[in-house]
Design a protein around this motif. Sequence first.
Motif, mmCIF file in Angstrom:
data_model
loop_
_atom_site.group_PDB
_atom_site.id
_atom_site.type_symbol
_atom_site.label_atom_id
_atom_site.label_comp_id
_atom_site.label_asym_id
_atom_site.label_seq_id
_atom_site.Cartn_x
_atom_site.Cartn_y
_atom_site.Cartn_z
ATOM 1 N N GLY A 127 54.535 44.212 56.212
ATOM 2 C CA GLY A 127 55.422 43.387 55.299
ATOM 3 C C GLY A 127 56.585 42.823 56.388
ATOM 4 O O GLY A 127 57.179 41.808 55.760
ATOM 5 N N ILE A 128 57.004 43.273 57.004
ATOM 6 C CA ILE A 128 58.100 42.854 57.994
ATOM 7 C C ILE A 128 57.829 41.390 58.585
ATOM 8 O O ILE A 128 58.744 40.762 58.438
ATOM 9 N N VAL A 129 56.704 41.287 58.784
ATOM 10 C CA VAL A 129 56.242 40.005 59.606
ATOM 11 C C VAL A 129 56.007 39.124 58.265
ATOM 12 O O VAL A 129 56.367 37.844 58.538
ATOM 13 N N LEU A 132 59.771 37.991 57.476
ATOM 14 C CA LEU A 132 60.123 37.082 58.529
ATOM 15 C C LEU A 132 59.458 35.694 58.405
ATOM 16 O O LEU A 132 60.121 34.476 58.611
ATOM 17 N N LYS A 133 58.321 35.619 58.052
ATOM 18 C CA LYS A 133 57.705 34.371 57.880
ATOM 19 C C LYS A 133 57.986 33.485 56.834
ATOM 20 O O LYS A 133 58.380 32.364 56.834
ATOM 21 N N ALA A 134 57.920 34.238 55.598
ATOM 22 C CA ALA A 134 58.377 33.735 54.249
ATOM 23 C C ALA A 134 59.866 33.314 54.081
ATOM 24 O O ALA A 134 60.052 32.226 53.679
ATOM 25 N N LYS A 135 60.773 33.994 54.566
ATOM 26 C CA LYS A 135 62.300 33.907 54.391
ATOM 27 C C LYS A 135 62.723 32.861 55.378
ATOM 28 O O LYS A 135 63.795 32.141 55.052
ATOM 29 N N PHE A 136 62.443 33.052 56.705
ATOM 30 C CA PHE A 136 62.893 32.516 57.882
ATOM 31 C C PHE A 136 62.261 31.542 58.370
ATOM 32 O O PHE A 136 62.442 30.853 59.531
ATOM 33 N N GLY A 137 60.745 31.402 58.194
ATOM 34 C CA GLY A 137 59.884 30.507 58.778
ATOM 35 C C GLY A 137 59.514 30.949 60.260
ATOM 36 O O GLY A 137 59.020 30.153 61.041
ATOM 37 N N ILE A 138 59.682 32.357 60.857
ATOM 38 C CA ILE A 138 59.224 32.635 62.098
ATOM 39 C C ILE A 138 57.902 32.887 62.038
ATOM 40 O O ILE A 138 57.320 33.745 61.302
ATOM 41 N N HIS A 139 57.272 32.486 63.067
ATOM 42 C CA HIS A 139 55.935 32.453 63.192
ATOM 43 C C HIS A 139 55.327 33.837 63.328
ATOM 44 O O HIS A 139 55.821 34.690 63.972
ATOM 45 N N GLU A 140 54.251 34.171 62.611
ATOM 46 C CA GLU A 140 54.007 35.675 62.555
ATOM 47 C C GLU A 140 53.302 36.151 63.899
ATOM 48 O O GLU A 140 52.982 37.376 64.320
ATOM 49 N N MET A 146 55.904 41.270 68.993
ATOM 50 C CA MET A 146 56.791 41.984 69.423
ATOM 51 C C MET A 146 57.036 43.340 68.858
ATOM 52 O O MET A 146 57.367 44.413 69.405
ATOM 53 N N LEU A 147 56.430 43.510 67.804
ATOM 54 C CA LEU A 147 56.332 44.688 66.902
ATOM 55 C C LEU A 147 55.193 45.651 67.391
ATOM 56 O O LEU A 147 55.307 46.800 67.360
ATOM 57 N N ASN A 148 54.340 45.169 67.913
ATOM 58 C CA ASN A 148 53.350 45.780 68.622
ATOM 59 C C ASN A 148 53.835 46.520 69.613
ATOM 60 O O ASN A 148 53.636 48.041 69.875
ATOM 61 N N ALA A 252 51.287 23.682 42.317
ATOM 62 C CA ALA A 252 50.339 24.346 41.142
ATOM 63 C C ALA A 252 51.045 25.610 40.559
ATOM 64 O O ALA A 252 50.474 26.211 39.663
ATOM 65 N N GLY A 253 52.250 25.816 41.216
ATOM 66 C CA GLY A 253 52.967 27.079 40.406
ATOM 67 C C GLY A 253 52.916 28.363 41.219
ATOM 68 O O GLY A 253 53.170 29.194 40.368
ATOM 69 N N ILE A 254 52.040 28.369 42.366
ATOM 70 C CA ILE A 254 52.143 29.538 43.183
ATOM 71 C C ILE A 254 53.110 29.796 43.778
ATOM 72 O O ILE A 254 53.781 29.000 44.542
ATOM 73 N N ASN A 255 53.519 31.085 43.816
ATOM 74 C CA ASN A 255 54.818 31.655 44.619
ATOM 75 C C ASN A 255 54.291 31.680 45.954
ATOM 76 O O ASN A 255 53.694 32.819 46.474
ATOM 77 N N VAL A 256 54.565 30.944 47.058
ATOM 78 C CA VAL A 256 54.002 30.881 48.206
ATOM 79 C C VAL A 256 54.724 32.025 49.084
ATOM 80 O O VAL A 256 53.876 32.992 49.938
ATOM 81 N N ASN A 257 55.938 32.324 49.168
ATOM 82 C CA ASN A 257 56.495 33.230 49.794
ATOM 83 C C ASN A 257 56.176 34.609 49.522
ATOM 84 O O ASN A 257 55.843 35.473 50.391
ATOM 85 N N ARG A 258 55.909 34.982 48.184
ATOM 86 C CA ARG A 258 55.371 36.374 47.583
ATOM 87 C C ARG A 258 54.130 36.471 47.990
ATOM 88 O O ARG A 258 53.821 37.451 48.574
ATOM 89 N N ASN A 259 53.262 35.441 48.169
ATOM 90 C CA ASN A 259 51.702 35.751 48.398
ATOM 91 C C ASN A 259 51.776 35.928 50.133
ATOM 92 O O ASN A 259 50.977 36.537 50.515
ATOM 93 N N ILE A 260 52.720 35.183 50.755
ATOM 94 C CA ILE A 260 52.505 35.527 52.210
ATOM 95 C C ILE A 260 53.025 36.909 52.698
ATOM 96 O O ILE A 260 52.232 37.546 53.273
ATOM 97 N N ILE A 261 53.821 37.450 51.873
ATOM 98 C CA ILE A 261 54.218 38.906 52.166
ATOM 99 C C ILE A 261 53.329 39.737 51.580
ATOM 100 O O ILE A 261 53.087 40.774 52.311
ATOM 101 N N GLN A 262 52.807 39.420 50.566
ATOM 102 C CA GLN A 262 51.525 40.226 49.841
ATOM 103 C C GLN A 262 50.539 40.415 50.982
ATOM 104 O O GLN A 262 49.929 41.514 51.010
ATOM 105 N N SER A 263 50.040 39.204 51.461
ATOM 106 C CA SER A 263 48.931 39.053 52.276
ATOM 107 C C SER A 263 49.165 40.103 53.537
ATOM 108 O O SER A 263 48.360 40.762 54.204
ATOM 109 N N MET A 264 50.272 39.896 54.538
ATOM 110 C CA MET A 264 50.873 40.818 55.188
ATOM 111 C C MET A 264 50.937 42.344 54.998
ATOM 112 O O MET A 264 50.423 43.052 56.016
#
Length: 297
Positions: A127-129, A132-140, A146-148, A252-264
């Motif tokens: 979720g941290i990854v 950072l991707k959804a809110k700040f655009g930092i590449h996963e 780094m988290l490894n 199409a109305g999909i919340n992109v940021n939320r789905n990125i976080i949920q995926s990770m």
Amino acid sequence: MKIVVKILKKPVTSTFIAIFFGFIVASIVLGVAGYNPIDAFSALFGGIFSKPKYISNTIIKATPIILTGLSVAFAFKTGLFNIGAEGQYIVGTIASTIVGIKLNLPAVLQIPLVILAGVAAGAVFGGIVGILKAKFGIHEVITSIMLNWIALYLSNFVVSTDVFHQPDSTSTYMINESGFTTILGNWKTSDAGMEFLSHHKWLSEVLLKTDVNIGIIIAIIMAVVISILLYKSAKGYELRAVGLNKDAAEFAGINVNRNIIQSMVIAGALSGLAGALAITGTAPHKLSTMAAFENNG
């Protein structure tokens, strides 16, 4: 002809084709290096299938790789490259070990709690990854790599603490036995179990000489669950849509940021599950100091 084309389009066909060409390339490399490919592959398959304990150990070793591979594949299907599966796996082992040592409940409670602790830790790390991707655009890829390393040194830190460190060793204490997920763990060493197994050599070799556990069953179940989630649910459609085209998904109305976080979060949970099952299912059921990654993710 249509049947052949249909078969070639199936994912399982591409898998077998990849394996076939993998052996071809390996044969060429072995030949150039001066080794007989047939002898090499005979030794490979002999080491896997020649004895029941070898087959069992192969399945046991494959379980965390299946789950972390599923983690990476799931993220990839949603447009993300989860190169942090190793770190998520490690934090899963950390959380499971801590809970497994601190709690000593009946197995019906202990096992789910220990496993859920690993799943939750992996989900948080993933979720941290995602955040950072959804809110700040930092590449996963950057953040997960780094988290490894953070996970590796966190594991070594936990091993060194007075609370968990086992004196005169390079490891923590073992988790309480009520958290073990080995199959027939108590029965197989009992008098009745030993008597029964003495008449069944194949089963005896599998149960007594390997840490056969429920991990592979859970890995198969999770593979089915993830497939259903991705291809048979509305949430899976959203996740895949974001991966294919974020702009179109947002239109199409999909919340992109939320789905990125949920995926990770889901990807991290799968790797955390792999770590939890490694602690509960295989000896020594504890953390040890690591000098490098174990390459489970």
